[in-house]
Design a protein around this motif. Structure first.
Motif, PDB file in Angstrom:
ATOM      1  N   TRP A  87       1.681  -1.203 -15.612  1.00  0.00           N
ATOM      2  CA  TRP A  87       0.704  -0.176 -15.555  1.00  0.00           C
ATOM      3  C   TRP A  87       0.240   0.642 -16.280  1.00  0.00           C
ATOM      4  N   ARG A  88       1.692   1.031 -17.398  1.00  0.00           N
ATOM      5  CA  ARG A  88       1.548   2.078 -18.102  1.00  0.00           C
ATOM      6  C   ARG A  88       0.615   1.613 -19.748  1.00  0.00           C
ATOM      7  N   PRO A  89       0.566   0.248 -20.407  1.00  0.00           N
ATOM      8  CA  PRO A  89      -0.409   0.100 -21.033  1.00  0.00           C
ATOM      9  C   PRO A  89      -1.949  -0.394 -20.784  1.00  0.00           C
ATOM     10  N   HIS A  90      -2.108  -0.080 -19.943  1.00  0.00           N
ATOM     11  CA  HIS A  90      -3.619   0.381 -19.332  1.00  0.00           C
ATOM     12  C   HIS A  90      -4.174   0.590 -17.995  1.00  0.00           C
ATOM     13  N   LEU A  91      -3.502   1.642 -17.402  1.00  0.00           N
ATOM     14  CA  LEU A  91      -3.755   3.187 -15.955  1.00  0.00           C
ATOM     15  C   LEU A  91      -3.679   3.680 -16.690  1.00  0.00           C
ATOM     16  N   SER A  92      -4.012   4.916 -16.327  1.00  0.00           N
ATOM     17  CA  SER A  92      -3.236   6.430 -16.436  1.00  0.00           C
ATOM     18  C   SER A  92      -2.683   6.250 -15.266  1.00  0.00           C
ATOM     19  N   ALA A  93      -1.917   7.370 -15.176  1.00  0.00           N
ATOM     20  CA  ALA A  93      -1.149   7.750 -13.532  1.00  0.00           C
ATOM     21  C   ALA A  93      -2.386   8.247 -12.668  1.00  0.00           C
ATOM     22  N   GLU A 130      -3.951  -6.688  -8.509  1.00  0.00           N
ATOM     23  CA  GLU A 130      -5.378  -7.379  -8.984  1.00  0.00           C
ATOM     24  C   GLU A 130      -5.875  -6.247 -10.273  1.00  0.00           C
ATOM     25  N   ALA A 131      -5.669  -5.402  -9.971  1.00  0.00           N
ATOM     26  CA  ALA A 131      -6.731  -4.142 -11.150  1.00  0.00           C
ATOM     27  C   ALA A 131      -6.008  -4.110 -12.505  1.00  0.00           C
ATOM     28  N   LEU A 132      -4.430  -4.841 -12.633  1.00  0.00           N
ATOM     29  CA  LEU A 132      -4.279  -5.215 -13.740  1.00  0.00           C
ATOM     30  C   LEU A 132      -4.218  -6.448 -14.217  1.00  0.00           C
ATOM     31  N   HIS A 133      -4.840  -7.739 -13.055  1.00  0.00           N
ATOM     32  CA  HIS A 133      -4.871  -9.067 -13.251  1.00  0.00           C
ATOM     33  C   HIS A 133      -3.256  -9.714 -13.287  1.00  0.00           C
TER      34      HIS A 133
END
Length: 150
Positions: A87-93, A130-133
């Motif tokens: 998740w780190r490259p795409h989403l914040s905590a 799913e959010a990260l595809h």
């Protein structure tokens, strides 16, 4: 039986209240022992459950959920760290918190290895995947980790 106890939200405390000893309740809850037919019938009666709720075969979807949970419970920090790597490259905590339903602080603590709880379960892991595809879905977070012995 352990999956069905987990699915029904029956804790070790619930099993103790039904009359099992602490050690036996924990062993049954964690799937380390099997109960015979007479003991299972006794448990159904004392937990006010319908016959078959604890002993029916798992569906394929339930098997996937249970297999994920068993690996995640055995390696909780590694699973969270694998998820964080994804998740780190795409989403914040904060984004992750909104997706999976745990506080940002809790997520950061378990990823840092400061705590082993909460275990990342299949449903929130699936939402995150799913959010990260992620093509592999939630299984991407347990990839490379040894499975829980059956």
């Amino acid at each position: 039986m352990a999956f069905h106890l987990h699915r029904l939200g029956l804790s070790t405390t619930s099993l103790r209240a039904a009359g099992l000893s602490r050690d036996l309740a924990r062993s049954v809850r964690e799937g380390r022992v099997s109960l015979g037919a007479a003991d299972t019938a006794w448990l159904y009666q004392n937990l006010a459950l319908d016959d078959g709720q604890l002993t029916r075969a798992l569906t394929d979807d339930e098997r996937a959920v249970w297999d994920f949970y068993r690996v995640s419970a055995r390696h909780p920090v590694a699973v969270w760290q694998n998820a964080a790597t994804a998740w780190r490259p795409h989403l914040s905590a904060s984004d992750v918190s909104a997706v999976i339903g745990h506080s940002r602080r809790t997520i950061e603590s378990v990823v840092a290895g400061k705590t082993r709880r909460p275990v990342l379960t299949y449903e929130p892991a699936s939402r995150l995947a799913e959010a990260l595809h992620l093509e592999a879905g939630a299984d991407a977070f347990i990839s490379g980790l040894p499975p829980h012995p059956r």
